[in-house]
Design a protein around this motif. Sequence first.
Motif, PDB file in Angstrom:
ATOM      1  N   MET A  66      -0.345  13.192   6.929  1.00 23.18           N
ATOM      2  CA  MET A  66       0.262  11.860   6.943  1.00 23.18           C
ATOM      3  C   MET A  66       1.510  11.371   6.769  1.00 23.18           C
ATOM      4  SD  MET A  66      -1.005  12.904   2.513  1.00 23.18           S
ATOM      5  CE  MET A  66      -0.579  10.660   2.147  1.00 23.18           C
ATOM      6  N   LEU A  67       2.336  12.951   7.322  1.00 24.01           N
ATOM      7  CA  LEU A  67       3.481  12.346   7.942  1.00 24.01           C
ATOM      8  C   LEU A  67       3.645  12.211   8.819  1.00 24.01           C
ATOM      9  CD1 LEU A  67       5.615  15.325   5.847  1.00 24.01           C
ATOM     10  CD2 LEU A  67       5.816  12.553   5.637  1.00 24.01           C
ATOM     11  N   HIS A  68       2.666  13.465  10.020  1.00 26.11           N
ATOM     12  CA  HIS A  68       2.671  12.930  11.659  1.00 26.11           C
ATOM     13  C   HIS A  68       1.822  11.642  12.066  1.00 26.11           C
ATOM     14  CE1 HIS A  68       4.318  16.500  13.065  1.00 26.11           C
ATOM     15  NE2 HIS A  68       3.734  17.205  12.496  1.00 26.11           N
ATOM     16  N   ALA A  69       0.918  10.914  10.852  1.00 25.57           N
ATOM     17  CA  ALA A  69       0.457   9.396  10.799  1.00 25.57           C
ATOM     18  C   ALA A  69       1.103   8.055  10.841  1.00 25.57           C
ATOM     19  CB  ALA A  69      -0.704   9.706  10.014  1.00 25.57           C
ATOM     20  N   ALA A  70       2.139   8.589   9.783  1.00 26.84           N
ATOM     21  CA  ALA A  70       3.417   7.645   9.614  1.00 26.84           C
ATOM     22  C   ALA A  70       4.341   7.534  10.853  1.00 26.84           C
ATOM     23  CB  ALA A  70       4.506   7.958   8.263  1.00 26.84           C
ATOM     24  N   SER A  71       5.201   8.912  11.276  1.00 27.64           N
ATOM     25  CA  SER A  71       5.747   9.008  12.604  1.00 27.64           C
ATOM     26  C   SER A  71       4.731   8.487  13.472  1.00 27.64           C
ATOM     27  CB  SER A  71       5.868  10.920  12.729  1.00 27.64           C
ATOM     28  OG  SER A  71       6.823  10.531  13.981  1.00 27.64           O
ATOM     29  N   GLU A  72       3.792   7.990  13.889  1.00 31.13           N
ATOM     30  CA  GLU A  72       2.745   7.810  15.048  1.00 31.13           C
ATOM     31  C   GLU A  72       3.113   6.405  15.295  1.00 31.13           C
ATOM     32  OE1 GLU A  72      -0.261  10.115  15.393  1.00 31.13           O
ATOM     33  OE2 GLU A  72       0.608  11.873  16.136  1.00 31.13           O
ATOM     34  N   SER A  73       2.558   6.016  13.476  1.00 29.72           N
ATOM     35  CA  SER A  73       2.573   4.880  13.357  1.00 29.72           C
ATOM     36  C   SER A  73       3.781   3.561  13.016  1.00 29.72           C
ATOM     37  CB  SER A  73       2.065   4.170  12.409  1.00 29.72           C
ATOM     38  OG  SER A  73       2.735   4.250  11.179  1.00 29.72           O
ATOM     39  N   GLY A  74       4.768   4.814  13.102  1.00 26.36           N
ATOM     40  CA  GLY A  74       6.187   3.863  13.295  1.00 26.36           C
ATOM     41  C   GLY A  74       6.581   2.696  12.138  1.00 26.36           C
ATOM     42  N   GLN A  75       5.212   3.105  10.858  1.00 28.66           N
ATOM     43  CA  GLN A  75       5.552   2.990   9.381  1.00 28.66           C
ATOM     44  C   GLN A  75       5.409   3.514   8.457  1.00 28.66           C
ATOM     45  OE1 GLN A  75       2.461  -0.699  10.195  1.00 28.66           O
ATOM     46  NE2 GLN A  75       3.943  -2.442  10.510  1.00 28.66           N
ATOM     47  N   LEU A  76       5.666   2.472   6.952  1.00 30.10           N
ATOM     48  CA  LEU A  76       5.426   3.680   5.440  1.00 30.10           C
ATOM     49  C   LEU A  76       4.095   3.669   5.903  1.00 30.10           C
ATOM     50  CD1 LEU A  76       8.936   3.600   4.211  1.00 30.10           C
ATOM     51  CD2 LEU A  76       7.422   5.861   5.525  1.00 30.10           C
ATOM     52  N   PRO A  77       3.444   3.694   4.815  1.00 32.22           N
ATOM     53  CA  PRO A  77       2.129   3.703   3.971  1.00 32.22           C
ATOM     54  C   PRO A  77       2.247   2.313   3.597  1.00 32.22           C
ATOM     55  CG  PRO A  77       2.470   6.088   3.451  1.00 32.22           C
ATOM     56  CD  PRO A  77       3.543   5.516   3.748  1.00 32.22           C
ATOM     57  N   ALA A  78       1.274   1.041   3.485  1.00 30.83           N
ATOM     58  CA  ALA A  78       1.085  -0.259   2.641  1.00 30.83           C
ATOM     59  C   ALA A  78       1.644   0.096   1.422  1.00 30.83           C
ATOM     60  CB  ALA A  78      -0.065  -0.663   3.201  1.00 30.83           C
ATOM     61  N   MET A  79       0.873   1.027   0.776  1.00 31.95           N
ATOM     62  CA  MET A  79       1.322   0.872  -0.850  1.00 31.95           C
ATOM     63  C   MET A  79       2.636   1.675  -1.487  1.00 31.95           C
ATOM     64  SD  MET A  79      -0.133   4.146  -2.160  1.00 31.95           S
ATOM     65  CE  MET A  79       0.784   5.531  -3.078  1.00 31.95           C
ATOM     66  N   ILE A  80       3.571   1.534  -0.397  1.00 34.38           N
ATOM     67  CA  ILE A  80       4.743   2.009  -0.545  1.00 34.38           C
ATOM     68  C   ILE A  80       5.847   1.522  -0.039  1.00 34.38           C
ATOM     69  CG2 ILE A  80       6.690   3.796   0.605  1.00 34.38           C
ATOM     70  CD1 ILE A  80       4.896   5.534  -2.007  1.00 34.38           C
ATOM     71  N   ASP A  81       5.638   0.843   1.135  1.00 39.61           N
ATOM     72  CA  ASP A  81       6.305  -0.471   1.764  1.00 39.61           C
ATOM     73  C   ASP A  81       5.165  -1.606   1.824  1.00 39.61           C
ATOM     74  OD1 ASP A  81       7.512  -2.318   3.323  1.00 39.61           O
ATOM     75  OD2 ASP A  81       8.122  -0.712   4.891  1.00 39.61           O
ATOM     76  N   PRO A  82       4.842  -2.375   1.228  1.00 39.61           N
ATOM     77  CA  PRO A  82       3.955  -3.357   1.422  1.00 39.61           C
ATOM     78  C   PRO A  82       4.544  -3.857   2.384  1.00 39.61           C
ATOM     79  CG  PRO A  82       4.274  -3.747  -1.345  1.00 39.61           C
ATOM     80  CD  PRO A  82       5.417  -2.792  -0.060  1.00 39.61           C
ATOM     81  N   ASP A  83       5.629  -4.263   2.298  1.00 38.71           N
ATOM     82  CA  ASP A  83       5.384  -5.753   3.814  1.00 38.71           C
ATOM     83  C   ASP A  83       6.032  -4.786   4.960  1.00 38.71           C
ATOM     84  OD1 ASP A  83       7.180  -7.196   2.031  1.00 38.71           O
ATOM     85  OD2 ASP A  83       8.516  -6.700   1.973  1.00 38.71           O
ATOM     86  N   GLN A  84       5.456  -3.440   5.564  1.00 40.13           N
ATOM     87  CA  GLN A  84       5.029  -2.479   6.499  1.00 40.13           C
ATOM     88  C   GLN A  84       6.336  -3.384   7.640  1.00 40.13           C
ATOM     89  OE1 GLN A  84       2.063  -0.559   7.143  1.00 40.13           O
ATOM     90  NE2 GLN A  84       2.763  -0.726   5.456  1.00 40.13           N
ATOM     91  N   ALA A  85       7.675  -3.025   6.849  1.00 44.15           N
ATOM     92  CA  ALA A  85       8.700  -2.543   7.892  1.00 44.15           C
ATOM     93  C   ALA A  85       9.145  -2.026   9.301  1.00 44.15           C
ATOM     94  CB  ALA A  85      10.472  -2.711   7.031  1.00 44.15           C
ATOM     95  N   PRO A  86       8.809  -2.219  10.395  1.00 36.52           N
ATOM     96  CA  PRO A  86       9.670  -0.876  10.786  1.00 36.52           C
ATOM     97  C   PRO A  86       9.767   0.299  10.831  1.00 36.52           C
ATOM     98  CG  PRO A  86       9.779  -3.238  12.647  1.00 36.52           C
ATOM     99  CD  PRO A  86      10.051  -3.131  10.644  1.00 36.52           C
ATOM    100  N   CYS A  87       9.974   1.110  10.983  1.00 34.33           N
ATOM    101  CA  CYS A  87      10.526   2.754  10.659  1.00 34.33           C
ATOM    102  C   CYS A  87       9.645   3.287  11.407  1.00 34.33           C
ATOM    103  CB  CYS A  87       9.698   2.987   9.260  1.00 34.33           C
ATOM    104  SG  CYS A  87      10.632   4.386   8.881  1.00 34.33           S
TER     105      CYS A  87
END
Length: 107
Positions: A66-87
């Motif tokens: 899950m952590l690697h997926a967030a790293s690859e997508s450049g976003q945190l999961p939508a349930m944590i960050d609904p605005d999907q700010a670049p990360c």
Amino acid sequence: MNSKLNIVVRIDLDHSKAQVIAKGHITIHSINALYVVAKRANSLRGGLDLELDISSAWVDPEALDMLHAASESGQLPAMIDPDQAPCTISVLADRRHPRTAPSRLAA
């Protein structure tokens, strides 16, 4: 290994860097606490380079994926960050294989 999650955040706004250091046991359930801390650190400044240092933590394989997926997508999961700010997330994980419980020899 302590199952309680301990998280420390180091922020260098001059160089736009943040380091989130986690110790303890990271599971698919406790990972949300790590994500929330990462979101708060990321919200301090746009373009912040965020490093998740989990090298001293016991990380379940599913949580690591899950952590690697967030790293690859450049976003945190939508349930944590609904605005999907670049990360911009980099994951610093331990290179060793997880320890297994010692086997007991029958006498």
